[in-house]
Design an enzyme around this catalytic site. Sequence first.
Site, PDB file in Angstrom:
ATOM      1  N   TYR A 518       0.861  -1.182   0.000  1.00  8.91           N
ATOM      2  CA  TYR A 518       0.000   0.000   0.000  1.00  8.91           C
ATOM      3  C   TYR A 518       0.893   1.225   0.000  1.00  8.91           C
ATOM      4  CZ  TYR A 518      -3.961  -3.021   1.033  1.00  8.91           C
ATOM      5  OH  TYR A 518      -4.931  -3.982   0.954  1.00  8.91           O
ATOM      6  N   TYR A 552      -0.466 -10.466  -1.194  1.00  9.77           N
ATOM      7  CA  TYR A 552       0.666  -9.781  -0.563  1.00  9.77           C
ATOM      8  C   TYR A 552       0.775 -10.237   0.887  1.00  9.77           C
ATOM      9  CZ  TYR A 552      -2.914  -6.737   1.480  1.00  9.77           C
ATOM     10  OH  TYR A 552      -4.003  -6.271   2.159  1.00  9.77           O
ATOM     11  N   ARG A 573      -2.179 -12.451   2.285  1.00 11.79           N
ATOM     12  CA  ARG A 573      -3.590 -12.163   2.096  1.00 11.79           C
ATOM     13  C   ARG A 573      -3.970 -12.550   0.678  1.00 11.79           C
ATOM     14  NH1 ARG A 573      -7.375  -8.241   3.734  1.00 11.79           N
ATOM     15  NH2 ARG A 573      -8.350 -10.257   3.411  1.00 11.79           N
ATOM     16  N   HIS A 576      -7.219  -8.780  -3.320  1.00 11.64           N
ATOM     17  CA  HIS A 576      -8.520  -8.130  -3.121  1.00 11.64           C
ATOM     18  C   HIS A 576      -8.421  -6.623  -3.311  1.00 11.64           C
ATOM     19  CE1 HIS A 576      -6.326  -7.896   0.662  1.00 11.64           C
ATOM     20  NE2 HIS A 576      -6.936  -6.730   0.825  1.00 11.64           N
ATOM     21  N   HIS A 578     -10.282  -3.145  -1.682  1.00  6.82           N
ATOM     22  CA  HIS A 578     -11.120  -2.702  -0.551  1.00  6.82           C
ATOM     23  C   HIS A 578     -12.147  -1.670  -1.010  1.00  6.82           C
ATOM     24  CE1 HIS A 578      -8.582  -4.145   2.866  1.00  6.82           C
ATOM     25  NE2 HIS A 578      -7.597  -3.996   1.998  1.00  6.82           N
TER      26      HIS A 578
END
Length: 647
Positions: A518, A552, A573, A576, A578
């Site tokens: 991120y 990730y 994870r 996806h 969000h």
Amino acid sequence: MREFVHSGHLVRTVFGTGTLGRLREEAEALGRTRALILTTPTRTALVEQAREALGALTAGEFTGARMHTPVDVTERALEAVRETGADCLVALGGGSAVGLSKALAVRTGLPQVVVPTTYAGSEATPVLGETRDGVKTTRSAPEIRPRTILYDVSLTLNLPVRTSVTSGVNAMAHAVEALYAPQPDPITDELALRAIRLLASALPRIAADPGDGEARADALEAAWLAGTCLGTVGMGLHHKLCHTLGGSFGLPHADTHTVVLPHAMAYNAPAAEDAMRRIARALSGPGSGPAPDAPTAVYDLITALDGPRSLRDLGMTAEDLPRAVELATATPYPNPRPVTADGIAALLQDAWSGHRPPPGDPLAAQLHTLLGEVTSSFDRAPDPRTRQLLTDLVRHLHGFAADNDLTQAEWNLAIEFLTRTGHLSGPTRQEFILLSDTLGVSSAVDVLTNSRTAEATPSAVLGPFYVEGPPPRAHGDDIAAGLDGAPLYVDVRVTDIEGAPIADAVVDVWQANADGFYDVQLPDQDGPVLRARFHTDADGGLVFWSLVPVPYPIPADGPVGRLLDATARHPFRAPHVHFMIGAPGRKTLITQLFVAGGQYIDDDTVFGVKDALVVDYPEQKGPTPDGRAVDGPWHRLTYTFRLAPGA
Ligand code: NAD
């Protein structure tokens, strides 16, 4: 492997409130036409009610029943049977009325319908105890067992609190001794444990509010279950002692049970450890922290209910004790711990003085006292929810420590772990959220908070990388701002649960880049990227460009990473994007859309994947929907979010 023999008995049992109105029907079902009502002297109002319920079936009444079933009373009642020409017996009241009914039944063969109004449990047994010349003897026979038991909770609402407590402990004693009886069987065990659980919960409620019908119903049900245990398996030391003390020293039945039970349990505890553990668990209820020491917990319960605690207060003299020891040890009977004269003398001395018995399990008793001190320290919390949550948290923590026999070193390690977790938590790295996520607690709270409307899109955890106030973007923008990765055309709609579009919904989007990071994790990143705020159009629609998400790892260089290592878990994870979607009059939806077929879909490290959120991100070739020039293939995500109504 367990081996057992269980004898079931056919007794018709009617349980409810206002059921006395069915008395006639029940007597008629036995083919009877003339009922003799039996009860104790003071219960004239109850006799009136029974007369009314029986109507023309009333043959007469005998109201002289007495405790311990004296034979002379039975003989007088036999005359009443003869005089009235009764063809069935209807006993109303506690064990004294039921005892008289049984004594008549075994002499006459008449069937009995009994309406118990205490918790003595005698109605469920084939046992009759009778007193002649100060000596109580018992016998057991099939015809002693009543044919029908009619429980009417409303008749117990006026049972005085003190009698309710002593009678309730009398029932508890049947259940306790059933659990270490020489012929255990699984049905009796379960009945006994349920009876103890119900009584431990009901008696304090009755003491607080004698008219509490639910508590009364629980206690009466427990009496039935405990009585059934008493009627199924043989009892031990406690019953023998109470029988002796009641029959030979004229002590009141239920009071004597109440005084003696904790001491008899303490005597037997070393030889019935497993039973005591199960009793302790039943007394304290599930999730209530470390199980107490059973004998002292029973004593403490009786104390809290202001029940009788000493034989001296019941009228027994110190001079009576040696004779009681002699009688209680005269004939052998099964008991988990051998019955010795010295042992019984010490037990009776304790019961006579009313001392709290020594804990059978001192460690359990200490832990339980400690827990009680901590939970009562929250009693004055002004906010009831705060009180409830802290009390329950502490119960679970203490239970965890006790159940796992936690060591000082282990607890120190836990404190150190949490300290490091705190040190690593700040505006850009939230180790506590990661911890909550990787333990599945975030998903559990999410389910509890957000999954109450089945028609709405399921929610998923927020995760640690949401940033308040993402940059506003227009429809069609590319939130990846030219970063490498497989282009993704996102075409979503926002509707209510009926499918009506929601215009101007606020849609926040955020995701990781093609390397799995991120923007907030990249110190060199200049400003936000792969995060944006949109508003839906008049048709609830929204389109924008982004990147196909990749799996990730969550940050694994801190304490949470150590936890994952220690449990041989990976930190990844499932891929996806969000979304957080809000609109006036709708519950804000926080969710994630996972790539169908993506890695870690089945073992996402934060347990965030839900089937309805696993979506195809199909590869497309050729021109893009908005004419954007794309080199090579691109992917498309199409989805409709349904928002639940609510604030
Ligand atoms: P109890 O029947 O003597 O009742 C105690 C008192 O409470 C009595 O005065 C009674 O009139 C009153 N009472 C009863 N129900 C009431 C109500 N709902 N409201 C107001 N007052 C009420 O006492 P108990 O403890 O129920 O029974 C004790 C007798 O039962 C003893 O003789 C004991 O040996 C026998 N017993 C036998 C068995 C067995 O299986 N054979 C089991 C338990 C008890």
